[in-house]
Design a protein around this motif. Structure first.
Motif, PDB file in Angstrom:
ATOM      1  N   MET A  39       0.856  -1.185   0.000  1.00 27.43           N
ATOM      2  CA  MET A  39       0.000   0.000   0.000  1.00 27.43           C
ATOM      3  C   MET A  39       0.891   1.234   0.000  1.00 27.43           C
ATOM      4  SD  MET A  39      -3.491  -0.458   1.293  1.00 27.43           S
ATOM      5  CE  MET A  39      -4.247  -1.734   2.255  1.00 27.43           C
ATOM      6  N   TYR A  40       0.349   2.263  -0.604  1.00 31.24           N
ATOM      7  CA  TYR A  40       1.105   3.508  -0.627  1.00 31.24           C
ATOM      8  C   TYR A  40       1.345   4.042   0.799  1.00 31.24           C
ATOM      9  CZ  TYR A  40       1.597   4.254  -5.571  1.00 31.24           C
ATOM     10  OH  TYR A  40       2.005   4.144  -6.869  1.00 31.24           O
ATOM     11  N   GLY A  41       2.474   4.744   0.950  1.00 32.15           N
ATOM     12  CA  GLY A  41       2.844   5.317   2.240  1.00 32.15           C
ATOM     13  C   GLY A  41       1.766   6.220   2.820  1.00 32.15           C
TER      14      GLY A  41
ATOM     15  N   MET B 239     -13.294   8.459  -8.808  1.00 32.49           N
ATOM     16  CA  MET B 239     -12.433   9.294  -7.969  1.00 32.49           C
ATOM     17  C   MET B 239     -11.119   8.583  -7.668  1.00 32.49           C
ATOM     18  SD  MET B 239     -12.860  10.713  -4.160  1.00 32.49           S
ATOM     19  CE  MET B 239     -11.995   9.271  -3.630  1.00 32.49           C
ATOM     20  N   HIS B 240     -11.193   7.300  -7.305  1.00 37.17           N
ATOM     21  CA  HIS B 240      -9.970   6.524  -7.084  1.00 37.17           C
ATOM     22  C   HIS B 240      -9.122   6.488  -8.357  1.00 37.17           C
ATOM     23  CE1 HIS B 240     -10.623   3.763  -3.325  1.00 37.17           C
ATOM     24  NE2 HIS B 240      -9.832   4.758  -3.047  1.00 37.17           N
ATOM     25  N   GLY B 241      -9.797   6.425  -9.498  1.00 44.27           N
ATOM     26  CA  GLY B 241      -9.077   6.420 -10.775  1.00 44.27           C
ATOM     27  C   GLY B 241      -8.241   7.678 -10.947  1.00 44.27           C
TER      28      GLY B 241
ATOM     29  N   MET C  75      -1.374   1.770  -7.443  1.00 41.26           N
ATOM     30  CA  MET C  75      -2.504   1.402  -6.574  1.00 41.26           C
ATOM     31  C   MET C  75      -3.159   0.123  -7.066  1.00 41.26           C
ATOM     32  SD  MET C  75      -4.537   4.941  -5.917  1.00 41.26           S
ATOM     33  CE  MET C  75      -5.919   4.350  -4.959  1.00 41.26           C
ATOM     34  N   LYS C  76      -3.554  -0.714  -6.111  1.00 33.27           N
ATOM     35  CA  LYS C  76      -4.415  -1.866  -6.438  1.00 33.27           C
ATOM     36  C   LYS C  76      -5.804  -1.454  -5.988  1.00 33.27           C
ATOM     37  CE  LYS C  76      -1.276  -5.269  -4.877  1.00 33.27           C
ATOM     38  NZ  LYS C  76      -1.261  -6.373  -3.913  1.00 33.27           N
ATOM     39  N   LEU C  77      -6.596  -1.026  -6.953  1.00 32.43           N
ATOM     40  CA  LEU C  77      -7.857  -0.375  -6.604  1.00 32.43           C
ATOM     41  C   LEU C  77      -8.953  -1.339  -6.183  1.00 32.43           C
ATOM     42  CD1 LEU C  77      -8.134   2.335  -9.393  1.00 32.43           C
ATOM     43  CD2 LEU C  77      -7.800   2.687  -6.962  1.00 32.43           C
TER      44      LEU C  77
ATOM     45  N   HIS D  52     -21.559  -2.567  -2.489  1.00 34.16           N
ATOM     46  CA  HIS D  52     -20.742  -3.753  -2.805  1.00 34.16           C
ATOM     47  C   HIS D  52     -19.281  -3.313  -2.870  1.00 34.16           C
ATOM     48  CE1 HIS D  52     -24.209  -6.283  -4.010  1.00 34.16           C
ATOM     49  NE2 HIS D  52     -24.744  -5.096  -4.268  1.00 34.16           N
ATOM     50  N   TYR D  53     -18.434  -4.057  -2.208  1.00 36.08           N
ATOM     51  CA  TYR D  53     -16.991  -3.756  -2.157  1.00 36.08           C
ATOM     52  C   TYR D  53     -16.235  -4.987  -2.622  1.00 36.08           C
ATOM     53  CZ  TYR D  53     -12.501  -3.778   0.435  1.00 36.08           C
ATOM     54  OH  TYR D  53     -11.186  -3.905   0.797  1.00 36.08           O
ATOM     55  N   ARG D  54     -15.397  -4.813  -3.629  1.00 30.87           N
ATOM     56  CA  ARG D  54     -14.566  -5.920  -4.120  1.00 30.87           C
ATOM     57  C   ARG D  54     -13.111  -5.497  -4.056  1.00 30.87           C
ATOM     58  NH1 ARG D  54     -18.640  -5.090  -7.402  1.00 30.87           N
ATOM     59  NH2 ARG D  54     -20.270  -6.691  -7.508  1.00 30.87           N
ATOM     60  N   SER D  55     -12.272  -6.427  -3.591  1.00 31.06           N
ATOM     61  CA  SER D  55     -10.875  -6.087  -3.368  1.00 31.06           C
ATOM     62  C   SER D  55      -9.993  -7.271  -3.686  1.00 31.06           C
ATOM     63  CB  SER D  55     -10.696  -5.699  -1.891  1.00 31.06           C
ATOM     64  OG  SER D  55      -9.334  -5.513  -1.595  1.00 31.06           O
ATOM     65  N   GLU D  56      -8.768  -6.992  -4.103  1.00 28.27           N
ATOM     66  CA  GLU D  56      -7.775  -8.054  -4.263  1.00 28.27           C
ATOM     67  C   GLU D  56      -7.225  -8.472  -2.912  1.00 28.27           C
ATOM     68  OE1 GLU D  56      -4.508  -7.191  -6.935  1.00 28.27           O
ATOM     69  OE2 GLU D  56      -5.850  -6.018  -8.200  1.00 28.27           O
ATOM     70  N   ARG D  57      -7.457  -7.621  -1.887  1.00 28.71           N
ATOM     71  CA  ARG D  57      -6.859  -7.892  -0.570  1.00 28.71           C
ATOM     72  C   ARG D  57      -7.883  -8.538   0.353  1.00 28.71           C
ATOM     73  NH1 ARG D  57      -4.822  -2.469  -1.826  1.00 28.71           N
ATOM     74  NH2 ARG D  57      -2.555  -2.591  -2.057  1.00 28.71           N
ATOM     75  N   GLU D  58      -7.381  -9.410   1.210  1.00 29.23           N
ATOM     76  CA  GLU D  58      -8.232 -10.076   2.199  1.00 29.23           C
ATOM     77  C   GLU D  58      -8.300  -9.242   3.467  1.00 29.23           C
ATOM     78  OE1 GLU D  58      -9.574 -13.326   2.593  1.00 29.23           O
ATOM     79  OE2 GLU D  58      -9.156 -13.940   0.523  1.00 29.23           O
TER      80      GLU D  58
HETATM   81  C1  HEM Z   1      -9.512  11.560  -1.973  1.00 33.23           C
HETATM   82  C2  HEM Z   1      -9.714  10.589  -1.135  1.00 33.23           C
HETATM   83  C3  HEM Z   1      -9.050   9.237  -1.263  1.00 33.23           C
HETATM   84  C4  HEM Z   1      -7.767   8.947  -1.616  1.00 33.23           C
HETATM   85  C5  HEM Z   1      -6.627   9.919  -1.925  1.00 33.23           C
HETATM   86  C6  HEM Z   1      -7.646   7.497  -1.606  1.00 33.23           C
HETATM   87  C7  HEM Z   1      -6.487   6.810  -1.876  1.00 33.23           C
HETATM   88  C8  HEM Z   1      -6.290   5.478  -1.633  1.00 33.23           C
HETATM   89  C9  HEM Z   1      -5.007   4.813  -1.651  1.00 33.23           C
HETATM   90  C10 HEM Z   1      -3.678   5.473  -1.958  1.00 33.23           C
HETATM   91  C11 HEM Z   1      -5.212   3.510  -1.351  1.00 33.23           C
HETATM   92  C12 HEM Z   1      -4.152   2.403  -1.261  1.00 33.23           C
HETATM   93  C13 HEM Z   1      -4.155   1.616  -2.544  1.00 33.23           C
HETATM   94  C14 HEM Z   1      -2.843   0.880  -2.773  1.00 33.23           C
HETATM   95  O1  HEM Z   1      -1.783   1.366  -2.336  1.00 33.23           O
HETATM   96  O2  HEM Z   1      -2.883  -0.185  -3.416  1.00 33.23           O
HETATM   97  C15 HEM Z   1      -6.631   3.359  -1.119  1.00 33.23           C
HETATM   98  C16 HEM Z   1      -7.232   2.179  -0.777  1.00 33.23           C
HETATM   99  C17 HEM Z   1      -8.557   2.051  -0.439  1.00 33.23           C
HETATM  100  N1  HEM Z   1      -9.536   3.014  -0.565  1.00 33.23           N
HETATM  101 FE1  HEM Z   1      -9.238   4.944  -1.098  1.00 33.23          FE
HETATM  102  N2  HEM Z   1      -8.849   6.944  -1.277  1.00 33.23           N
HETATM  103  C18 HEM Z   1      -9.720   7.972  -1.037  1.00 33.23           C
HETATM  104  C19 HEM Z   1     -11.033   7.857  -0.651  1.00 33.23           C
HETATM  105  C20 HEM Z   1     -11.680   6.670  -0.398  1.00 33.23           C
HETATM  106  C21 HEM Z   1     -13.046   6.553   0.009  1.00 33.23           C
HETATM  107  C22 HEM Z   1     -13.992   7.724   0.235  1.00 33.23           C
HETATM  108  C23 HEM Z   1     -13.297   5.215   0.142  1.00 33.23           C
HETATM  109  C24 HEM Z   1     -14.573   4.481   0.497  1.00 33.23           C
HETATM  110  C25 HEM Z   1     -15.673   4.966   0.947  1.00 33.23           C
HETATM  111  C26 HEM Z   1     -12.087   4.502  -0.139  1.00 33.23           C
HETATM  112  C27 HEM Z   1     -11.922   3.134  -0.054  1.00 33.23           C
HETATM  113  C28 HEM Z   1     -10.706   2.480  -0.106  1.00 33.23           C
HETATM  114  C29 HEM Z   1     -10.502   1.103   0.307  1.00 33.23           C
HETATM  115  C30 HEM Z   1     -11.557   0.155   0.881  1.00 33.23           C
HETATM  116  C31 HEM Z   1      -9.157   0.822   0.092  1.00 33.23           C
HETATM  117  C32 HEM Z   1      -8.428  -0.499   0.415  1.00 33.23           C
HETATM  118  C33 HEM Z   1      -7.927  -1.136  -0.836  1.00 33.23           C
HETATM  119  C34 HEM Z   1      -8.221  -2.598  -1.000  1.00 33.23           C
HETATM  120  O3  HEM Z   1      -9.317  -3.072  -0.643  1.00 33.23           O
HETATM  121  O4  HEM Z   1      -7.358  -3.265  -1.556  1.00 33.23           O
HETATM  122  N3  HEM Z   1     -11.119   5.424  -0.486  1.00 33.23           N
HETATM  123  N4  HEM Z   1      -7.265   4.562  -1.330  1.00 33.23           N
END
Ligand code: HEM
Length: 156
Positions: A1-3, A103-105, A114-116, A132-138
């Motif tokens: 994951m990013y710092g 937004m994540h894009g 990032m692994k979105l 619904h939330y889908r992730s590569e991570r457990e």
């Molecule tokens: C501008 C705001 C946000 C930024 C800058 C951001 C950025 C990030 C970053 C950098 C990661 C790590 C990904 C990686 O390193 O592989 C991440 C993961 C994640 N983000 Fe966001 N995010 C934002 C808002 C949100 C919001 C609002 C949600 C949900 C309501 C969300 C849900 C998640 C989840 C669940 C993960 C975990 C990744 C996974 O399941 O593998 N994020 N995000």
């Protein structure tokens, strides 16, 4: 994951329990206290080790740490220069959640490794939403509970 993620965990501990608590977390996790670079990707195992060490320091289960982290993330990213991006994703809970992948894009444009996760929203009866939330991570689903609580706070 990013710092950026590891730094948010650090800030969560420092702002609620102080520097000394964070030093103990670092010692427990076997990492130096020199900090993380937001734009640098780190191995996921580091984040999971940190969560475990925070859980021991705060005497709460890891799932509860993840949930607190999710709630904090909504405030933290707004403070870390992503406030406008958050604001552009939508003025209410439903539109925000529907726009979350886009937004994540846009975040991915600056953090390309990032692994979105993927989100979608389903409308249920009486205005209820199913997310619904889908992730590569457990194991990160508790983060989503905290994120949704943080968003509910944001949108009243
Ligand atoms: C501008 C705001 C946000 C930024 C800058 C951001 C950025 C990030 C970053 C950098 C990661 C790590 C990904 C990686 O390193 O592989 C991440 C993961 C994640 N983000 Fe966001 N995010 C934002 C808002 C949100 C919001 C609002 C949600 C949900 C309501 C969300 C849900 C998640 C989840 C669940 C993960 C975990 C990744 C996974 O399941 O593998 N994020 N995000």
């Amino acid at each position: 994951m990013y710092g950026l993620v590891n730094r948010a965990i650090e800030q969560l501990v420092v702002s609620s329990k102080g520097d000394a608590a964070w030093q103990r977390v670092c010692a427990g996790a076997g990492i130096g206290a020199e900090g993380f670079v937001a734009m640098c990707p780190y191995d996921d195992s580091l984040t999971f080790t940190l969560v475990q060490a925070v859980s021991e320091e705060l005497a709460m289960p890891p799932a509860q740490v993840l949930e607190a982290f999710g709630e904090y993330w909504i405030l933290y990213t707004a403070d870390e220069g992503y406030g406008e991006l958050m604001a552009s994703a939508g003025p209410d809970m439903r539109s925000f959640l529907a726009n979350l992948d886009d937004m994540h894009g846009r975040v991915e444009a600056v953090l390309p490794q990032m692994k979105l996760p993927r989100f979608s929203v389903e409308d249920l009866a009486d205005g209820a939403l199913r997310v619904h939330y889908r992730s590569e991570r457990e194991g990160l689903a508790p983060i989503v509970v905290g994120l949704l609580r943080g968003l509910a706070g944001r949108f009243g």
